[in-house]
Enzyme design. Structure first.
Site, PDB file in Angstrom:
ATOM      1  N   GLU A  55      32.044   0.512 -53.237  1.00  0.00           N
ATOM      2  CA  GLU A  55      33.140   0.577 -54.195  1.00  0.00           C
ATOM      3  C   GLU A  55      33.183  -0.670 -55.074  1.00  0.00           C
ATOM      4  OE1 GLU A  55      34.695   2.430 -50.280  1.00  0.00           O
ATOM      5  OE2 GLU A  55      33.180   0.980 -50.916  1.00  0.00           O
ATOM      6  N   CYS A  90      37.899  -2.716 -49.192  1.00  0.00           N
ATOM      7  CA  CYS A  90      37.599  -2.028 -50.447  1.00  0.00           C
ATOM      8  C   CYS A  90      38.829  -1.301 -50.984  1.00  0.00           C
ATOM      9  CB  CYS A  90      36.459  -1.038 -50.233  1.00  0.00           C
ATOM     10  SG  CYS A  90      34.881  -1.827 -49.884  1.00  0.00           S
ATOM     11  N   ARG A 190      10.498   5.707 -39.256  1.00  0.00           N
ATOM     12  CA  ARG A 190      10.573   4.383 -38.626  1.00  0.00           C
ATOM     13  C   ARG A 190      11.434   3.446 -39.471  1.00  0.00           C
ATOM     14  NH1 ARG A 190       4.500   2.310 -36.857  1.00  0.00           N
ATOM     15  NH2 ARG A 190       4.124   3.786 -35.139  1.00  0.00           N
ATOM     16  N   LEU A 210       3.832  -0.823 -34.046  1.00  0.00           N
ATOM     17  CA  LEU A 210       5.156  -0.218 -34.241  1.00  0.00           C
ATOM     18  C   LEU A 210       5.900  -0.853 -35.407  1.00  0.00           C
ATOM     19  CD1 LEU A 210       6.452   0.540 -30.633  1.00  0.00           C
ATOM     20  CD2 LEU A 210       5.258   2.029 -32.241  1.00  0.00           C
ATOM     21  N   ARG A 213       4.333   0.481 -42.258  1.00  0.00           N
ATOM     22  CA  ARG A 213       3.207  -0.019 -43.051  1.00  0.00           C
ATOM     23  C   ARG A 213       2.863   0.846 -44.252  1.00  0.00           C
ATOM     24  NH1 ARG A 213       1.803  -0.305 -37.809  1.00  0.00           N
ATOM     25  NH2 ARG A 213       0.328   1.438 -37.932  1.00  0.00           N
ATOM     26  N   GLU A 296       9.002   6.090 -29.948  1.00  0.00           N
ATOM     27  CA  GLU A 296       7.589   6.484 -29.971  1.00  0.00           C
ATOM     28  C   GLU A 296       6.988   6.005 -28.665  1.00  0.00           C
ATOM     29  OE1 GLU A 296       5.144   5.970 -33.386  1.00  0.00           O
ATOM     30  OE2 GLU A 296       6.825   6.054 -34.802  1.00  0.00           O
ATOM     31  N   GLY A 298       5.195   7.347 -24.537  1.00  0.00           N
ATOM     32  CA  GLY A 298       4.344   8.295 -23.843  1.00  0.00           C
ATOM     33  C   GLY A 298       5.153   9.348 -23.119  1.00  0.00           C
TER      34      GLY A 298
END
Length: 367
Positions: A55, A90, A190, A210, A213, A296, A298
């Site tokens: 705002e 605000c 990510r 991790l 990129r 992420e 296993g």
């Protein structure tokens, strides 16, 4: 000239909110447009924590353009705040500016606001309403709503698999099951998260970074490693470049000291079995102002997180291929009755290059 109606104006405000996708955390992503005579005279979005909210940005934009906001209508994707946090309220700024009407997409779930911002505006003689494009606004800030309402982040578990549900061959080879577009899209998910979580098994097997990129992002998500016995090597790539949170269960004073000396934080949250208490970890991450958690990991940790009720949705990329017997997505116990199965609903199903992206959400009993 096209004159904006309420729907169009709020749609524009949502577009402005999206500009803060990677920058506003732990604050919500909020957009604001100011309209007079069906034309936008000011617009803005929430800046990084400690800086101006949407705002105030929109009011500044209108002033910079030489536009008078008195009597104008303000469209904002989240109820204006009414408390002193890192910035002033605000709602006070809007009252001082003399706007005539405020349309909010949704009420703020923060208990410090929760309708009080709109009430303050109404008391000042400003016409207020809420609920326009509410679902879209909530989706934009699904993690913030989760943290405010449940005290824990929204947890999104990502996996990439063949059509027969395999994430890797038996020997661990997995690069690349899905195509470049799906992999780039995974990096975008990510980037929007506050933190990325993995387990020591994945760290040892893949030594992942991790990090984000494939797109420009002003900040990298915090990396969180579940490592009950603190087995992680100090040379692991997931520890490179920025402080990480290593979550253990079994005290290891020497490794704890080494990790802390390298700039990382060790969090011990044991359960009765000597493993990390995953539910307690979610609460701790909420306390640390993590809105969205991207997993992420296993199959073993994935299964444990699902079993502990810690996962809200699955983000799965399916490649049009068959691998045969390999490594699966989730290590879950065998069932004896179909009624015991975990139920989800498809939220989105979108082609992603040659692959398919599915976003599926775990259902609640009442659903």
């Amino acid at each position: 000239m096209h004159l904006l109606n309420d729907f169009d104006a709020m749609t524009l405000a949502l577009g402005w909110a999206a500009k803060g996708m990677y920058t506003t955390a732990p604050n919500p992503r909020v957009g604001c447009v100011i309209v007079r005579g069906g034309t936008v005279i000011g617009a803005g979005h929430t800046q990084p924590a400690g800086q101006a909210h949407a705002e105030v940005q929109a009011l500044r934009d209108a002033e910079a353009r030489g536009n008078d906001v008195r009597g104008a209508t303000v469209y904002v994707t989240l109820e204006p705040c009414n408390h002193h946090g890192r910035t002033p309220p605000c709602s006070d700024a809007l009252v001082r500016a003399g706007v005539g009407r405020v349309v909010a997409a949704t009420v703020d779930p923060n208990p410090l606001v929760a309708g009080q911002g709109l009430a303050k505006l109404s008391e000042a003689g400003i016409s207020v309403s809420s609920g326009l494009l509410e679902q879209e606004a909530r989706e934009m800030n699904i993690g913030f709503f989760s943290r405010m309402g449940r005290g824990r982040p929204w947890v999104r578990m990502k996996s990439a698999a063949s059509l027969d549900g395999m994430t890797a061959l038996h020997n661990g080879q997995s690069q690349w099951i899905t195509g470049a577009q799906a992999r780039a899209d995974g990096h975008a998910w990510r980037a929007r998260a506050c933190a990325i979580l993995t387990g020591i098994g994945t760290v040892k097997a893949d030594d992942p970074q991790l990090t984000v990129r494939t797109l420009d992002t002003p900040r990298q998500p915090r990396r969180v490693i579940v490592d009950s016995k603190l087995d992680i090597s100090l040379d692991a790539r997931v520890l490179a470049g920025a402080p990480s949170w290593v979550v253990g269960a079994v005290p290891n004073p020497a490794k704890e000291a080494a990790l802390r000396a390298a700039g990382h934080e060790v969090i011990l949250l044991p359960n009765d079995a000597g493993k990390v208490d995953l539910a307690a970890l979610m609460t701790e991450l909420g306390r640390r102002e993590i809105n969205e958690l991207h997993v992420e990991a296993g199959a073993k940790l994935n299964g444990s997180l699902i079993g502990a009720g810690c996962v809200d949705e699955l983000l799965v990329y399916f490649a049009p291929s068959l691998i045969g017997d390999g490594q699966g997505m989730f290590a879950l116990p065998a069932l004896t009755d179909l009624e015991q199965r975990q139920r989800l609903r498809f939220h989105e199903v979108i082609p992603m290059g040659e692959d398919l992206r599915i976003l599926a959400r775990f259902t609640q009993p009442e659903e």
